[in-house]
Design an enzyme around this catalytic site. Structure first.
Site, short mmCIF file in Angstrom:
data_model
loop_
_atom_site.label_atom_id
_atom_site.label_comp_id
_atom_site.label_asym_id
_atom_site.label_seq_id
_atom_site.Cartn_x
_atom_site.Cartn_y
_atom_site.Cartn_z
N LYS A 156 9.51 -26.36 29.17
CA LYS A 156 9.28 -24.86 29.85
C LYS A 156 10.49 -24.52 30.96
O LYS A 156 10.95 -23.37 30.94
CB LYS A 156 8.12 -24.88 30.22
CG LYS A 156 7.04 -24.73 29.27
CD LYS A 156 7.03 -23.91 28.33
CE LYS A 156 5.82 -23.61 27.39
NZ LYS A 156 6.18 -22.45 26.33
N TYR B 21 6.13 -31.90 28.62
CA TYR B 21 6.13 -30.58 28.47
C TYR B 21 6.97 -29.81 29.69
O TYR B 21 7.57 -28.83 29.17
CB TYR B 21 4.62 -30.35 28.65
CG TYR B 21 4.03 -28.88 28.52
CD1 TYR B 21 4.05 -28.02 27.61
CD2 TYR B 21 3.73 -28.21 29.96
CE1 TYR B 21 3.76 -26.56 27.53
CE2 TYR B 21 3.62 -26.82 30.03
CZ TYR B 21 3.50 -25.98 28.53
OH TYR B 21 3.21 -24.75 28.68
N SER C 254 6.63 -21.11 31.54
CA SER C 254 5.42 -21.34 32.24
C SER C 254 5.55 -21.83 33.78
O SER C 254 6.77 -22.07 34.31
CB SER C 254 4.79 -22.84 31.44
OG SER C 254 3.77 -23.37 32.26
#
Length: 253
Positions: free
Chosen positions: A160, A156, A143
């Protein structure tokens, strides 16, 4: 037709980027196995879309947070379709939450799905490719969040960044076996993962205005780059990261 004769495995493929990638692979001539957790109807719909293109397809249910799911998915895919040529690690979650009161379970679940799941899935796919002895391609969906921060993504963004780092390290570990490992870094893509966060029309418009190409991304925008990295057009590409964000990252002024 970049993937003729290939078998492609995709995790988290009943919807969003995973579904778009699975169908794009079929359009390019591949047989496809999808992993999913949740809606059997959505998984069946994805399989139907692939078979309508004249390709073979199976759907295997499983939670990628459980390491046993990895070997089960790869084994069943290889048995049904004959081999594993391409593995796409796509499954991921992002339950938005503030940092200071982040629930332990939310943090740990995000880690188990996004990072631990990627590790064991990639490991299982790589072992299958090694047994076959003909190399292969692994593509992980990282990401733009691997490169930038997010106030409500403190659990998060590290996952990533970890997925991107995993591809760099596995590129070294697996290169001698002819297995290429790369990552794609999507920008803001309209999927279920951010549907609630982008439910406000004003916020969506504001986000789109920051992107030089003038719009938020769609799953098909990511499927194409994944197919490229999986194909022989990228035969000398490994350990790389392809940013697919409409130019958002470079638009700092």
């Amino acid at each position: 037709m970049l993937l003729v004769g290939k078998t492609v495995l995709v995790t988290g493929a009943s919807a969003g980027i995973g579904r778009a990638t699975a169908i794009a692979a079929a359009r390019h001539g591949a047989d496809v196995a999808i992993n999913f957790l949740g809606s059997e109807d959505e998984a069946a719909s994805c399989v139907a879309a692939i078979t309508a293109l004249g390709r073979k397809a199976i759907a295997v249910a499983g939670d990628v947070a459980d390491p046993a799911t990895a070997s089960d998915f790869v084994t069943r895919a290889a048995e049904a379709l004959g081999r594993v040529d391409v593995f796409v690690n796509n499954a991921g979650i992002c339950p938005f939450h503030a940092f200071l009161d982040m629930p332990v379970e939310t943090f740990e679940r995000t880690m188990r799905v996004n990072l631990h799941g990627a590790y064991f899935m990639v490991q299982a796919a790589a072992n299958q490719m090694m047994r076959q002895g003909q190399g292969g391609a692994i593509v992980a969906v990282s990401s733009i969040s691997a490169l930038v921060g997010g106030e409500y993504q403190t659990h998060y963004t590290p996952t990533k960044a970890g997925v991107h780092s995993l591809m760099q390290s596995t590129a070294i570990a697996l290169g001698r076996h002819g297995i290429r490992c790369n990552s794609v870094l999507p920008g803001t893509i309209l999927t279920d993962i951010n549907k609630e966060d982008l439910a406000d029309p004003e916020k969506r418009a504001r986000m789109a205005q920051r992107i030089p190409l003038g719009r938020l991304g769609e799953p098909d925008d990511i499927a194409g780059p994944i197919v490229f990295l999986a194909s022989d057009l990228a035969r000398y590409v490994t350990g790389a990261a392809l940013l697919v964000d409409g130019g958002a990252f470079v638009n700092l002024q």
